[in-house]
Design a protein around this motif. Structure first.
Motif, PDB file in Angstrom:
ATOM      1  N   ILE A  39       0.907  -1.035   0.143  1.00 39.26           N
ATOM      2  CA  ILE A  39      -0.188  -0.072   0.035  1.00 39.26           C
ATOM      3  C   ILE A  39       1.029   1.255   0.063  1.00 39.26           C
ATOM      4  O   ILE A  39       1.380   1.462   1.060  1.00 39.26           O
ATOM      5  CB  ILE A  39      -0.984  -0.012   1.210  1.00 39.26           C
ATOM      6  CG1 ILE A  39      -1.650  -1.323   1.332  1.00 39.26           C
ATOM      7  CG2 ILE A  39      -1.898   1.254   1.180  1.00 39.26           C
ATOM      8  CD1 ILE A  39      -2.359  -1.729   0.229  1.00 39.26           C
ATOM      9  N   THR A  40       1.103   1.796  -0.972  1.00 38.23           N
ATOM     10  CA  THR A  40       1.887   3.089  -1.107  1.00 38.23           C
ATOM     11  C   THR A  40       0.976   4.218  -2.093  1.00 38.23           C
ATOM     12  O   THR A  40       0.188   3.856  -2.274  1.00 38.23           O
ATOM     13  CB  THR A  40       3.091   2.917  -2.078  1.00 38.23           C
ATOM     14  OG1 THR A  40       2.780   2.475  -3.611  1.00 38.23           O
ATOM     15  CG2 THR A  40       4.010   1.594  -1.454  1.00 38.23           C
ATOM     16  N   VAL A  41       1.819   5.102  -2.325  1.00 40.18           N
ATOM     17  CA  VAL A  41       1.202   6.229  -3.127  1.00 40.18           C
ATOM     18  C   VAL A  41       0.622   5.849  -4.286  1.00 40.18           C
ATOM     19  O   VAL A  41      -0.415   6.138  -4.947  1.00 40.18           O
ATOM     20  CB  VAL A  41       2.035   7.654  -3.154  1.00 40.18           C
ATOM     21  CG1 VAL A  41       1.638   8.717  -3.941  1.00 40.18           C
ATOM     22  CG2 VAL A  41       2.284   8.186  -1.851  1.00 40.18           C
ATOM     23  N   TRP A  93      -2.317   4.026  -4.263  1.00 37.68           N
ATOM     24  CA  TRP A  93      -3.754   4.920  -4.146  1.00 37.68           C
ATOM     25  C   TRP A  93      -4.203   5.524  -5.455  1.00 37.68           C
ATOM     26  O   TRP A  93      -5.180   5.776  -5.829  1.00 37.68           O
ATOM     27  CB  TRP A  93      -3.728   5.700  -3.006  1.00 37.68           C
ATOM     28  CG  TRP A  93      -3.746   5.117  -1.662  1.00 37.68           C
ATOM     29  CD1 TRP A  93      -2.673   5.153  -0.707  1.00 37.68           C
ATOM     30  CD2 TRP A  93      -4.965   4.515  -1.127  1.00 37.68           C
ATOM     31  NE1 TRP A  93      -3.107   4.241   0.467  1.00 37.68           N
ATOM     32  CE2 TRP A  93      -4.476   3.991   0.229  1.00 37.68           C
ATOM     33  CE3 TRP A  93      -6.119   4.333  -1.426  1.00 37.68           C
ATOM     34  CZ2 TRP A  93      -5.262   3.285   0.862  1.00 37.68           C
ATOM     35  CZ3 TRP A  93      -7.008   3.659  -0.710  1.00 37.68           C
ATOM     36  CH2 TRP A  93      -6.631   3.283   0.393  1.00 37.68           C
ATOM     37  N   SER A  94      -3.123   6.045  -5.921  1.00 40.33           N
ATOM     38  CA  SER A  94      -3.056   6.748  -7.443  1.00 40.33           C
ATOM     39  C   SER A  94      -3.946   5.959  -8.553  1.00 40.33           C
ATOM     40  O   SER A  94      -4.883   6.188  -9.235  1.00 40.33           O
ATOM     41  CB  SER A  94      -1.948   7.090  -7.984  1.00 40.33           C
ATOM     42  OG  SER A  94      -1.157   7.905  -7.279  1.00 40.33           O
ATOM     43  N   MET A  95      -3.238   4.487  -8.551  1.00 39.29           N
ATOM     44  CA  MET A  95      -3.842   3.613  -9.454  1.00 39.29           C
ATOM     45  C   MET A  95      -5.350   3.296  -9.170  1.00 39.29           C
ATOM     46  O   MET A  95      -6.103   2.936 -10.024  1.00 39.29           O
ATOM     47  CB  MET A  95      -3.064   2.424  -9.501  1.00 39.29           C
ATOM     48  CG  MET A  95      -1.555   2.717  -9.998  1.00 39.29           C
ATOM     49  SD  MET A  95      -0.555   1.270 -10.020  1.00 39.29           S
ATOM     50  CE  MET A  95      -1.193   0.384 -11.326  1.00 39.29           C
ATOM     51  N   LYS A  96      -5.716   3.203  -7.829  1.00 41.50           N
ATOM     52  CA  LYS A  96      -6.997   2.822  -7.061  1.00 41.50           C
ATOM     53  C   LYS A  96      -8.006   3.817  -7.885  1.00 41.50           C
ATOM     54  O   LYS A  96      -9.153   3.622  -8.222  1.00 41.50           O
ATOM     55  CB  LYS A  96      -7.117   2.606  -5.698  1.00 41.50           C
ATOM     56  CG  LYS A  96      -8.269   2.468  -5.012  1.00 41.50           C
ATOM     57  CD  LYS A  96      -8.970   1.182  -5.516  1.00 41.50           C
ATOM     58  CE  LYS A  96     -10.124   0.686  -4.893  1.00 41.50           C
ATOM     59  NZ  LYS A  96     -11.409   1.962  -4.752  1.00 41.50           N
ATOM     60  N   ILE A 104      -2.981   2.558 -17.957  1.00 38.54           N
ATOM     61  CA  ILE A 104      -2.021   1.506 -18.645  1.00 38.54           C
ATOM     62  C   ILE A 104      -0.634   2.056 -18.314  1.00 38.54           C
ATOM     63  O   ILE A 104       0.185   1.285 -18.031  1.00 38.54           O
ATOM     64  CB  ILE A 104      -2.451   1.239 -20.198  1.00 38.54           C
ATOM     65  CG1 ILE A 104      -3.541   0.632 -20.333  1.00 38.54           C
ATOM     66  CG2 ILE A 104      -1.354   0.778 -20.953  1.00 38.54           C
ATOM     67  CD1 ILE A 104      -3.972   0.782 -21.834  1.00 38.54           C
ATOM     68  N   GLY A 105      -0.553   3.251 -18.453  1.00 40.19           N
ATOM     69  CA  GLY A 105       0.841   3.865 -18.071  1.00 40.19           C
ATOM     70  C   GLY A 105       1.084   3.479 -16.764  1.00 40.19           C
ATOM     71  O   GLY A 105       2.451   2.920 -16.294  1.00 40.19           O
ATOM     72  N   LEU A 106       0.188   3.580 -15.745  1.00 41.14           N
ATOM     73  CA  LEU A 106       0.817   3.314 -14.394  1.00 41.14           C
ATOM     74  C   LEU A 106       0.994   1.853 -14.096  1.00 41.14           C
ATOM     75  O   LEU A 106       1.984   1.434 -13.287  1.00 41.14           O
ATOM     76  CB  LEU A 106      -0.292   3.935 -13.305  1.00 41.14           C
ATOM     77  CG  LEU A 106      -0.633   5.250 -13.237  1.00 41.14           C
ATOM     78  CD1 LEU A 106      -1.702   5.740 -12.453  1.00 41.14           C
ATOM     79  CD2 LEU A 106       0.652   5.904 -12.474  1.00 41.14           C
TER      80      LEU A 106
END
Length: 271
Positions: free
Chosen positions: A7-9, A12-15, A229-231
């Motif tokens: 669980i990282t930044v 959360w960005s991808m979520k 897709i980029g993430l």
């Protein structure tokens, strides 16, 4: 081997990207392409079932599979919630209440099963199955609660997204500066990312007379898909440089009995 990510930044960005895509993707199929909520829900649930089986059968964490399941659970949650609230006539408050009750029941079953609710330490097959069931309920609940804030309470998409983002920042501060239970904070934040994504998606795609920017579901979904897709590509590259840590063999939290692991077993030699 670990099946769920740290669980990282980045997580959360991808979520948020995946759940926002779920909102616009669900609306794209059900509304823009006019397939309706029932057909769209069946299509997305079928796709979700296939992806979830691939995830459960995998021996380690595969970013593409994991985030496909997250995105599909979000799109399925969007159309399922709209099917209940709009076609079924339950309404946003009623839908939110029903789905909240369902999510609470899942957590109670999860807790009584002896599995850990700490996502980073889920190492059993049963624990991962319960995790994905909770995901589907939380993503469905997120659509209902997001619509409830924006429409029923009259906050609109932008103000609802701002309010939810502020709550997320409060949860982050509580995690960093207080002794509040990290697992409880995680699940509150996890549930809230869904209405946050729903309101952001609606704000970007809905017409201006509805409080949106009028990008449309097609272009908004395309932009979000490209972002996700980029993430995912970035996470794949990052995992090659920084491998996920291993987990110990799973045991029942209450009895200590061994459980069926959900990842490949790795034997570590001792010197």
């Amino acid at each position: 081997m670990r099946k769920l990510p740290h669980i990282t930044v980045l997580f959360w960005s991808m979520k948020i990207a995946a759940t926002t895509l779920g909102e616009t993707g669900g609306d794209l199929l059900a509304q823009t392409l006019r397939t309706g909520y029932l057909v769209s829900t069946v299509v997305f649930l079928a796709a979700l079932l296939i992806a979830a089986v691939c995830q459960l059968r995998a021996g380690r964490f595969h970013p593409a599979i994991f985030w496909i399941v997250i995105a599909l659970s979000s799109t399925a949650g969007t159309t399922l919630s709209d099917l209940m609230n709009r076609t079924g006539g339950i309404g946003y408050p009623g839908g939110a209440a029903i789905l909240s009750t369902g999510l609470i029941i899942v957590f109670v079953i999860w807790w009584r099963s002896g599995q850990t609710l700490d996502v980073e330490n889920v190492a059993s097959l049963r624990g991962e199955v319960l995790f994905w069931v909770a995901i589907l309920f939380s993503n469905s609940l997120g659509t209902s609660s997001g619509d409830f804030l924006a429409d029923s309470l009259g906050l609109g998409f932008r103000d609802s997204a701002t309010l939810l983002a502020a709550i997320m920042l409060v949860l982050l501060a509580a995690h960093r500066f207080t002794s509040a239970n990290a697992t409880v904070l995680f699940w509150i934040a996890f549930v809230l990312t869904r209405p946050l994504g729903a309101t952001i998606g609606d704000f970007l795609s809905k017409p201006r007379d509805h409080g949106g920017l009028q990008w449309g579901t097609v272009w908004t979904s395309a932009a979000l898909l490209a972002t996700l897709i980029g993430l995912i590509a970035y996470q794949i590259v990052d995992l090659r440089r920084h491998h996920l840590s291993l987990l110990p063999l799973p045991v029942n939290r209450r009895t200590g009995a061994p459980q069926e692991p959900n990842g490949d077993l790795v034997t570590i030699g001792h010197r």
